[in-house]
Design a protein around this motif. Structure first.
Motif, PDB file in Angstrom:
ATOM      1  N   UNK A   1       0.827  -1.205   0.000  1.00 24.14           N
ATOM      2  CA  UNK A   1       0.000   0.000   0.000  1.00 24.14           C
ATOM      3  C   UNK A   1       0.861   1.254   0.000  1.00 24.14           C
ATOM      4  N   UNK A   2       1.902   1.274   0.830  1.00 29.43           N
ATOM      5  CA  UNK A   2       2.720   2.481   0.934  1.00 29.43           C
ATOM      6  C   UNK A   2       3.537   2.713  -0.333  1.00 29.43           C
ATOM      7  N   UNK A   3       3.843   1.643  -1.066  1.00 30.03           N
ATOM      8  CA  UNK A   3       4.498   1.832  -2.367  1.00 30.03           C
ATOM      9  C   UNK A   3       3.555   2.522  -3.345  1.00 30.03           C
TER      10      UNK A   3
ATOM     11  N   UNK B   1       7.694   2.601   9.625  1.00 28.42           N
ATOM     12  CA  UNK B   1       8.979   3.283   9.811  1.00 28.42           C
ATOM     13  C   UNK B   1       9.460   3.897   8.505  1.00 28.42           C
ATOM     14  N   UNK B   2       9.282   3.163   7.406  1.00 25.77           N
ATOM     15  CA  UNK B   2       9.685   3.690   6.098  1.00 25.77           C
ATOM     16  C   UNK B   2       8.816   4.875   5.694  1.00 25.77           C
ATOM     17  N   UNK B   3       7.513   4.787   5.984  1.00 22.27           N
ATOM     18  CA  UNK B   3       6.619   5.897   5.650  1.00 22.27           C
ATOM     19  C   UNK B   3       6.980   7.141   6.473  1.00 22.27           C
ATOM     20  N   UNK B   4       7.257   6.950   7.760  1.00 22.83           N
ATOM     21  CA  UNK B   4       7.674   8.076   8.605  1.00 22.83           C
ATOM     22  C   UNK B   4       8.926   8.742   8.037  1.00 22.83           C
ATOM     23  N   UNK B   5       9.875   7.935   7.636  1.00 21.85           N
ATOM     24  CA  UNK B   5      11.123   8.494   7.105  1.00 21.85           C
ATOM     25  C   UNK B   5      10.866   9.328   5.856  1.00 21.85           C
ATOM     26  N   UNK B   6      10.042   8.807   4.958  1.00 24.80           N
ATOM     27  CA  UNK B   6       9.753   9.545   3.728  1.00 24.80           C
ATOM     28  C   UNK B   6       9.080  10.876   4.029  1.00 24.80           C
ATOM     29  N   UNK B   7       8.110  10.841   4.930  1.00 27.14           N
ATOM     30  CA  UNK B   7       7.312  12.038   5.162  1.00 27.14           C
ATOM     31  C   UNK B   7       7.981  13.007   6.128  1.00 27.14           C
ATOM     32  N   UNK B   8       8.445  12.495   7.252  1.00 31.40           N
ATOM     33  CA  UNK B   8       8.926  13.379   8.305  1.00 31.40           C
ATOM     34  C   UNK B   8      10.367  13.848   8.099  1.00 31.40           C
ATOM     35  N   UNK B   9      11.097  13.192   7.188  1.00 29.86           N
ATOM     36  CA  UNK B   9      12.444  13.670   6.853  1.00 29.86           C
ATOM     37  C   UNK B   9      12.421  14.649   5.680  1.00 29.86           C
ATOM     38  N   UNK B  10      11.223  14.914   5.151  1.00 33.17           N
ATOM     39  CA  UNK B  10      11.111  15.823   4.002  1.00 33.17           C
ATOM     40  C   UNK B  10      11.318  17.261   4.454  1.00 33.17           C
ATOM     41  N   UNK B  11      11.593  18.145   3.484  1.00 36.55           N
ATOM     42  CA  UNK B  11      11.833  19.551   3.817  1.00 36.55           C
ATOM     43  C   UNK B  11      10.547  20.360   3.843  1.00 36.55           C
ATOM     44  N   UNK B  12       9.415  19.718   3.633  1.00 42.40           N
ATOM     45  CA  UNK B  12       8.122  20.389   3.734  1.00 42.40           C
ATOM     46  C   UNK B  12       7.474  19.982   5.056  1.00 42.40           C
ATOM     47  N   UNK B  13       6.627  20.807   5.651  1.00 44.42           N
ATOM     48  CA  UNK B  13       5.954  20.401   6.894  1.00 44.42           C
ATOM     49  C   UNK B  13       4.938  19.290   6.612  1.00 44.42           C
ATOM     50  N   UNK B  14       4.943  18.275   7.472  1.00 44.22           N
ATOM     51  CA  UNK B  14       4.059  17.118   7.301  1.00 44.22           C
ATOM     52  C   UNK B  14       3.524  16.695   8.665  1.00 44.22           C
ATOM     53  N   UNK B  15       2.243  16.342   8.680  1.00 43.95           N
ATOM     54  CA  UNK B  15       1.595  15.743   9.844  1.00 43.95           C
ATOM     55  C   UNK B  15       1.194  14.327   9.475  1.00 43.95           C
ATOM     56  N   UNK B  16       1.610  13.360  10.271  1.00 47.47           N
ATOM     57  CA  UNK B  16       1.270  11.952  10.044  1.00 47.47           C
ATOM     58  C   UNK B  16       0.424  11.454  11.210  1.00 47.47           C
ATOM     59  N   UNK B  17      -0.748  10.936  10.903  1.00 45.65           N
ATOM     60  CA  UNK B  17      -1.667  10.393  11.917  1.00 45.65           C
ATOM     61  C   UNK B  17      -2.015   8.969  11.527  1.00 45.65           C
ATOM     62  N   UNK B  18      -1.735   8.008  12.403  1.00 50.67           N
ATOM     63  CA  UNK B  18      -2.177   6.630  12.130  1.00 50.67           C
ATOM     64  C   UNK B  18      -2.845   6.054  13.363  1.00 50.67           C
ATOM     65  N   UNK B  19      -3.777   5.140  13.123  1.00 48.53           N
ATOM     66  CA  UNK B  19      -4.610   4.627  14.220  1.00 48.53           C
ATOM     67  C   UNK B  19      -5.200   3.275  13.844  1.00 48.53           C
ATOM     68  N   UNK B  20      -5.611   2.514  14.872  1.00 45.85           N
ATOM     69  CA  UNK B  20      -6.297   1.245  14.656  1.00 45.85           C
ATOM     70  C   UNK B  20      -7.798   1.448  14.604  1.00 45.85           C
ATOM     71  N   UNK B  21      -8.441   0.877  13.609  1.00 49.57           N
ATOM     72  CA  UNK B  21      -9.877   1.117  13.425  1.00 49.57           C
ATOM     73  C   UNK B  21     -10.744   0.284  14.363  1.00 49.57           C
TER      74      UNK B  21
END
Length: 595
Positions: free
Chosen positions: A388-390, A469-489
């Motif tokens: 999915x993340x790919x 962990x890979x998704x966090x790295x892609x998003x949170x290491x970027x030079x643009x501001x990013x908010x990541x929210x994940x949760x169990x349904x």
């Protein structure tokens, strides 16, 4: 039927065709329902319809033909919808599907288009012939006065039978008590369609007349500042202003299917399989903790509804389970809409067909600009979180190229943790290829079952943790501001055994069967950090808006205040006066739902 021999040959021929069709309807419809009570229920409706029409029209061919056409049409339509769109025909389809969407689907599926055209031609023709080639023969042997009284008495009796059959508290009450997930999968097509009229009636919470009407549900500029946009004015966090970057962050929300922190299970003490990074806070964590969800073992679409709207489907009675059909088109305030008003582009990445549980239409109603169908990207029930993340990476990068100046809101759902969790342990990699907690569950049958299911869950969770962990790295290491929210349904079911597990949770957290987790991280420092606290999923949208620095409308201001005033609880808030005031405000003053 009486008097058939006196009919012309063409009428006799039509009668036997109609009779054969009627018998086929009984065989493949009522008599094929999942349970005996459902077979009796649908059979009663079909037979009562025949008798009622015979009394009213006195034409046996027509009395057989019309119910055959009506119930047979419903049966065929439901079978075809289940085959092509994975869900049976439900009452809301008459409102939300019999429109332009039906034409769109029919054009994509030629068999459906052929069936629609054939039905549009054949059904009226059959009914006209059934009427014109028949004669009023029923009760022909009675004198006129007696026949009239017999028809009146018979009609009244049949109407009583129909009323009792369709009464949710009557002799067939059991068919009205079935849950949505069962109705979506048990293939009792006629019963499920008819009972869905009752089950999908939305009930808005009653107005609380004794509530504190003086309670204020709006925020001042301090708690609801202007949204951060690229202007000369200063807004947002001090660190963002210091960097000269007054821009809204991209927001990525990930619904983790059937996911919970296994550390909450008392026997799960092995650090190598029970402790996962995705549940542990770090320097980028702004809010996290136990999440109160509204379903157990299934019903993902209700968790999607809660995140998108800030509402709890349980507020609307049994009909709330049909939220993608009957609530999504009626909500006035949603997270995607307020983000869109702030300049965002909202997109959804769905891991399977968008036709499942009316997802594509629901997301359109929520206010999304684009819907990416997982089927178009090769995703399926077996797709891992990494798969999915790919797909997310492809879509996200493309969206950022095309809409470089727009902040992006992405909602996506994983699917790998969906049950069943029954792959034989010997087929799993070590250490999951053997029971992880032998002898920890009693009795022995439960021990074997839980080691199988829990082992499967933990093995899949390892993949989810690596992918996150890979998704966090892609998003949170970027030079643009990013908010990541994940949760169990919701928690997985393990075929009901999940409820038998002892769980380590504070007593204040409520029913432990309805607790998962949430994690919110950013690569910028927001104006406020929330730390670890329990929260109801219905409050997630206002939390996201607060951390993102997006100005909230009246509904989400109230949502944020309710989150604070009830310490993260919603319908189980212990402060009844606060809950009553909030419900009155959002439903009767703001009008959270429209007709």
């Amino acid at each position: 039927m009486p008097g058939t021999a006196s009919l012309p040959r063409r009428s006799q021929f039509l009668f036997f065709i109609v009779l054969a069709a009627f018998l086929a309807l009984l065989a493949f419809g009522p008599l094929s329902e999942a349970t005996w009570i459902e077979s009796a229920f649908s059979s009663s409706l079909v037979l009562a319809g025949v008798v009622l029409l015979a009394l009213l029209a006195r034409r046996w061919i027509f009395a057989l033909a019309l119910p055959t056409v009506v119930f047979g049409g419903l049966l065929i339509a439901s079978i075809m919808k289940f085959h092509y769109l994975t869900t049976p025909l439900m009452a809301p389809d008459l409102v939300y599907f019999v429109n332009r969407d039906l034409l769109d689907v029919a054009l994509h599926y030629p068999p459906i288009l052929v069936a629609v055209i054939a039905a549009a031609i054949a059904i009226p023709a059959l009914l006209v012939l059934a009427w014109r080639w028949d004669r009023p023969r029923f009760l022909a042997g009675m004198a006129q006065p007696r026949r009239r009284y017999a028809r009146i008495a018979g009609t009244l009796a049949i109407l009583v039978v129909l009323a009792l059959t369709l009464w949710p508290r009557g002799p067939f009450a059991g068919v009205f008590e079935k849950g949505m997930w069962q109705a979506m999968n048990d293939k009792s097509y006629l019963t499920d369609f008819i009972t869905s009229f009752y089950q999908t009636q939305v009930v808005i919470p009653a107005f609380a007349r004794d509530e504190d009407s003086d309670m204020v549900w709006t925020q001042g500029v301090t708690d609801n500042p202007p949204s951060c946009v690229k202007t000369a004015s200063a807004c947002g966090s001090s660190s963002a202003r210091a960097a000269g970057r007054n821009e809204l962050p991209d927001i990525v929300a990930v619904l983790e299917e059937s996911t919970f922190d296994p550390a909450m299970i008392k026997v799960c003490t092995r650090a190598d399989v029970c402790k996962r990074k995705m549940f542990v806070s770090d320097g980028r964590t702004r809010a996290h903790g136990p999440l109160t969800v509204h379903v157990w073992g299934g019903g993902t679409w209700t968790s999607e509804f809660a995140l998108m709207t800030g509402l709890n489907h349980l507020s609307f009675g049994d009909a709330g389970l049909y939220a993608p059909y009957n609530l999504a088109p009626r909500v006035n305030f949603t997270l995607p809409r307020i983000l869109h008003a702030a300049g965002y582009r909202a997109i959804a990445i769905y891991p399977m067909s968008g036709d499942f549980i009316n997802a594509r239409n629901a997301y359109k109603n929520y206010g999304f600009d684009a819907f990416y169908d997982g089927k178009d990207y090769g995703l399926s029930w077996e797709s891992s979180d990494n798969d999915l993340f790919q797909v997310f990476n492809q879509i996200y990068d493309k969206e950022k190229q095309v809409y470089a100046k727009q902040p992006l809101f992405v909602m996506m759902l994983t699917l790998r943790q969906h049950g069943p969790h029954m792959t034989p342990l010997k087929k799993l990699p070590a250490p999951y290829d053997k029971p992880l907690f032998p002898g920890k569950f009693a009795p022995k049958s439960l021990d074997e079952w839980m080691n199988l299911n829990f082992g499967n869950y933990l093995q899949r969770l390892e993949g989810s943790d690596i992918a996150m962990a890979a998704l966090e790295k892609k998003l949170l290491d970027a030079d643009r501001p990013v908010l990541l929210f994940h949760f169990g349904d919701h928690q997985p079911s393990f075929d009901g055994a999940m409820r038998a597990l002892d769980k380590s949770l504070p007593a204040a957290d409520g029913d432990p069967n309805f607790i998962t987790y949430y994690m919110l991280k950013t690569n910028y420092k927001p104006a406020r950090q929330y730390g670890e606290r329990e929260m109801d999923l219905s409050f997630a949208p206002s939390l996201i808006l607060d951390v993102a620095g997006v100005k909230k409308d009246a509904f989400f201001q109230a949502n944020a205040l309710m989150r604070e005033r009830c310490d993260g609880f919603y319908l189980n808030c212990r402060k009844n006066e606060v809950l009553d005031s909030y419900q009155n405000y959002v439903f009767y003053q703001l009008g959270a739902l429209h007709e």
